[in-house]
Design an enzyme around this catalytic site. Structure first.
Site, PDB file in Angstrom:
ATOM      1  CG  ASN A 211      -0.204  -0.138   2.512  1.00  0.00           C
ATOM      2  OD1 ASN A 211       0.563   0.748   2.890  1.00  0.00           O
ATOM      3  ND2 ASN A 211      -0.405  -1.245   3.216  1.00  0.00           N
ATOM      4  CG  ASP A 280      -6.937  -5.713   5.890  1.00  0.00           C
ATOM      5  OD1 ASP A 280      -6.437  -5.707   7.037  1.00  0.00           O
ATOM      6  OD2 ASP A 280      -7.546  -4.747   5.408  1.00  0.00           O
ATOM      7  CE  LYS A 290       9.069 -10.990 -14.660  1.00  0.00           C
ATOM      8  NZ  LYS A 290       9.906 -10.180 -15.564  1.00  0.00           N
ATOM      9  CE  LYS A 339      -8.750  -1.327  13.074  1.00  0.00           C
ATOM     10  NZ  LYS A 339      -7.933  -0.647  12.027  1.00  0.00           N
TER      11      LYS A 339
END
Length: 399
Positions: A211, A280, A290, A339
């Site tokens: 991310n 996650d 590869k 949460k």
């Protein structure tokens, strides 16, 4: 941030070639808000002039013990009382020997002997001189008397030798001063673990899922906790940031790596702050070679990673404070409150990715602090200021 506003720092500059570097150190400390007084030995004045320091600090630079035009009546006593910290840099073998045995035969050694504040010495000399048993005995004696010794750097020395004995750069010396003076030591004796940055989940030996997290928020929290006196462990995913000084950094790559690092650190942790952006999901299988491009689309099977925050809250020991981070794009407060309650956290810091200046990779953040008792919305702040406000709230809640 004027972290040294209202603080008085005395710089003791002795007769080594590295004395010229102390001009930048003085400038940095003044920029941080400190009142800086420079005391030089006569030999130091052969390498750099007192006028240089006077121009940078706007304070009288003292060399002569018997100077009659100094602003204080009894200069060595007045400076010793005014100082919040004394940094002797470069500290030559000769001056270290004097200080270790209580010799006060010039202005610098007299001020140091009279002072009750924290004293730091940064040795700078030829490697053979540094490693001589006499010098090592003197350094050990100074530590016994309460001095902090700044570790010399290694590299090419002025004499042409290569080895240990270089004066650390001005930025590093300034960090030593900040560590002692920038904050009240409200977290002295507290062990803080911070997670930061992204994780990388391998697809094959070349590619991975990740991310946009830069790690800046977590690194700012770790540094602020260190300044407050905490013993800090920073568990960091792959980032392009300099590690905060005086912090134990545990580098990790994947979510599994971070989970194992948190498991290891948790028993010795008083405050856990999970600022990392942990994946996650990860690829269910990792290709050994590869993956070659094909003429058809590719589907990748994903599996859940460990929920580190949930595990930490469920396995907490008495007194552990757990703070998570939540970054959302919709139903921000509702999702974050869920949460907080579902994972039984003490606090959660909420980011709305849509808020200008609060996304990934920037130096600012707008955070809302949620607790079981309520919420506190912070304005857009630098990440350093946001870290300070977060720790203020944690300290208040732990009382």
């Amino acid at each position: 941030m004027k972290d040294l506003q209202g603080k008085c720092v005395v710089l003791g500059v002795t007769g080594g070639i590295a004395a010229y570097k102390m001009a930048d150190t003085a400038r940095l400390l003044v920029k941080m808000g400190a009142e800086v007084h420079v005391v030089m030995t006569e030999n130091a004045a052969r390498f750099i002039t007192p006028l240089t320091f006077e121009s940078l600090t706007n304070q009288r630079c003292v060399v002569d013990t018997f100077a009659r035009d100094f602003q204080y009546n009894v200069a060595h006593i007045s400076l010793a009382k005014a100082a919040d910290l004394i940094l002797i840099a470069p500290a030559t073998a000769n001056v270290l020997a004097k200080l270790a045995h209580g010799v006060a035969d010039d202005m610098l050694t007299t001020v140091v002997l009279a002072a009750r504040c924290k004293k730091l010495a940064a040795p700078s000399m030829n490697t053979a001189m540094l490693e001589n048993p006499v010098t090592q005995d003197n350094l050990a004696a100074l530590q016994k008397y309460g001095f902090e010794i700044v570790e010399p750097a290694a590299g090419l020395l002025a004499c042409g030798d290569v080895g240990k004995g270089k004066l650390p750069p001005p930025e590093e010396l300034a960090e030593h001063v900040l560590r002692h003076l920038a904050r009240e030591k409200t977290l002295q004796g507290v062990r803080v673990t911070v997670t930061a940055g992204p994780t990388q989940e391998a697809l094959d030996p070349v590619r991975f899922l990740t991310n946009h997290s830069s790690g800046k928020m977590g690194y700012a929290i770790a540094r602020e906790a260190m300044l407050r006196g905490a013993a800090v462990t920073l568990i960091s995913g792959p980032v392009a940031l300099e590690p905060p000084p005086f912090v134990q950094v545990e580098p990790v790559v994947s979510a599994k790596d971070m989970f194992l690092a948190v498991q290891k650190a948790l028993p010795e942790t008083d405050i856990l702050i999970k600022a990392a952006a942990v994946a996650d999901y990860r690829p269910a299988t990792v290709a050994r070679e590869k993956m070659k491009k094909q003429d058809h689309d590719l589907n990748i099977a994903l599996e859940r990673t460990d929920d580190i925050l949930r595990w930490a809250a469920q396995n907490r020991h008495p007194g552990l404070f757990v703070c998570g981070f939540s970054m959302e794009t919709e139903n921000v407060m509702a999702n974050s409150r869920e949460k907080l309650e579902k994972k039984k956290l003490d606090m959660i810091a909420v980011n709305d990715l849509r808020t200008p200046g609060a996304g990934f990779g920037v130096d600012t953040n707008a955070v809302t602090l949620l607790t079981p008792e309520g919420r506190e919305e912070l304005p857009l702040l630098s990440k350093a200021e946001a870290a300070a406000r977060l720790l203020d709230a944690i300290e208040k809640k732990r009382v």
